[in-house]
Design a protein around this motif. Structure first.
Motif, PDB file in Angstrom:
ATOM      1  N   SER A  18      18.613  -0.994 -31.996  1.00  0.00           N
ATOM      2  CA  SER A  18      18.720   0.024 -30.687  1.00  0.00           C
ATOM      3  C   SER A  18      19.643  -0.654 -29.633  1.00  0.00           C
ATOM      4  O   SER A  18      19.851  -1.767 -29.568  1.00  0.00           O
ATOM      5  CB  SER A  18      17.297   0.450 -30.299  1.00  0.00           C
ATOM      6  OG  SER A  18      16.465  -0.816 -29.802  1.00  0.00           O
ATOM      7  N   LYS A  19      19.566   0.167 -28.477  1.00  0.00           N
ATOM      8  CA  LYS A  19      20.434  -0.242 -27.324  1.00  0.00           C
ATOM      9  C   LYS A  19      19.657  -1.337 -26.522  1.00  0.00           C
ATOM     10  O   LYS A  19      20.335  -2.241 -25.763  1.00  0.00           O
ATOM     11  CB  LYS A  19      20.968   0.751 -26.364  1.00  0.00           C
ATOM     12  CG  LYS A  19      19.816   1.586 -25.540  1.00  0.00           C
ATOM     13  CD  LYS A  19      20.337   2.479 -24.919  1.00  0.00           C
ATOM     14  CE  LYS A  19      19.399   3.191 -23.777  1.00  0.00           C
ATOM     15  NZ  LYS A  19      19.803   4.105 -22.986  1.00  0.00           N
ATOM     16  N   SER A  20      18.405  -1.346 -26.585  1.00  0.00           N
ATOM     17  CA  SER A  20      17.602  -2.315 -26.038  1.00  0.00           C
ATOM     18  C   SER A  20      17.245  -3.578 -26.895  1.00  0.00           C
ATOM     19  O   SER A  20      16.632  -4.514 -26.256  1.00  0.00           O
ATOM     20  CB  SER A  20      16.351  -1.675 -25.545  1.00  0.00           C
ATOM     21  OG  SER A  20      15.416  -1.321 -26.615  1.00  0.00           O
ATOM     22  N   ASP A  21      17.662  -3.556 -27.995  1.00  0.00           N
ATOM     23  CA  ASP A  21      17.451  -4.707 -29.042  1.00  0.00           C
ATOM     24  C   ASP A  21      18.529  -5.665 -28.825  1.00  0.00           C
ATOM     25  O   ASP A  21      19.554  -5.710 -29.433  1.00  0.00           O
ATOM     26  CB  ASP A  21      17.562  -4.176 -30.468  1.00  0.00           C
ATOM     27  CG  ASP A  21      17.113  -5.324 -31.500  1.00  0.00           C
ATOM     28  OD1 ASP A  21      16.588  -6.231 -31.151  1.00  0.00           O
ATOM     29  OD2 ASP A  21      17.581  -5.227 -32.506  1.00  0.00           O
ATOM     30  N   THR A  22      18.248  -6.743 -27.866  1.00  0.00           N
ATOM     31  CA  THR A  22      19.278  -7.530 -27.715  1.00  0.00           C
ATOM     32  C   THR A  22      19.302  -8.865 -28.518  1.00  0.00           C
ATOM     33  O   THR A  22      20.039  -9.726 -28.470  1.00  0.00           O
ATOM     34  CB  THR A  22      19.341  -8.028 -26.006  1.00  0.00           C
ATOM     35  OG1 THR A  22      18.058  -8.599 -25.766  1.00  0.00           O
ATOM     36  CG2 THR A  22      19.668  -6.762 -25.199  1.00  0.00           C
TER      37      THR A  22
END
Length: 89
Positions: A18-22
């Motif tokens: 996801s976009k917040s899964d860094t």
């Protein structure tokens, strides 16, 4: 700056879960690849910039260790990210 927070979110959304899964290995590899390409372009015009050269070598090493980790953990994910980022010939 060449690496805005919006661009980072885009990279992680495309390559991570996801976009917040860094923290995913794929997202970090994609981010390192983008930074390596940017630093390589900089070094083509500024060949005596040894600090940037050292940073580039360190980034390549980090990416290599993440790729090794991913290859040991899950070969299919490794092959997918290598193919997607075109890291091999």
């Amino acid at each position: 700056m060449y690496l805005t927070p919006e661009f980072k979110e885009e990279i992680f959304a495309k390559h991570g879960k996801s976009k917040s899964d860094t923290g995913s290995a794929e997202g970090q590899i994609a981010l390192f690849t983008h930074r390596i390409e940017h630093l390589s372009g900089h070094l083509k015009t500024n060949h005596k910039d040894y600090n940037t050269e050292r940073s580039l070598v360190m980034l390549v090493g980090k990416r290599r260790s993440l790729l090794d980790y991913l290859m040991k953990k899950d070969v299919l994910r490794y092959r997918a990210i290598v193919k997607e980022l075109k890291l091999r010939k």
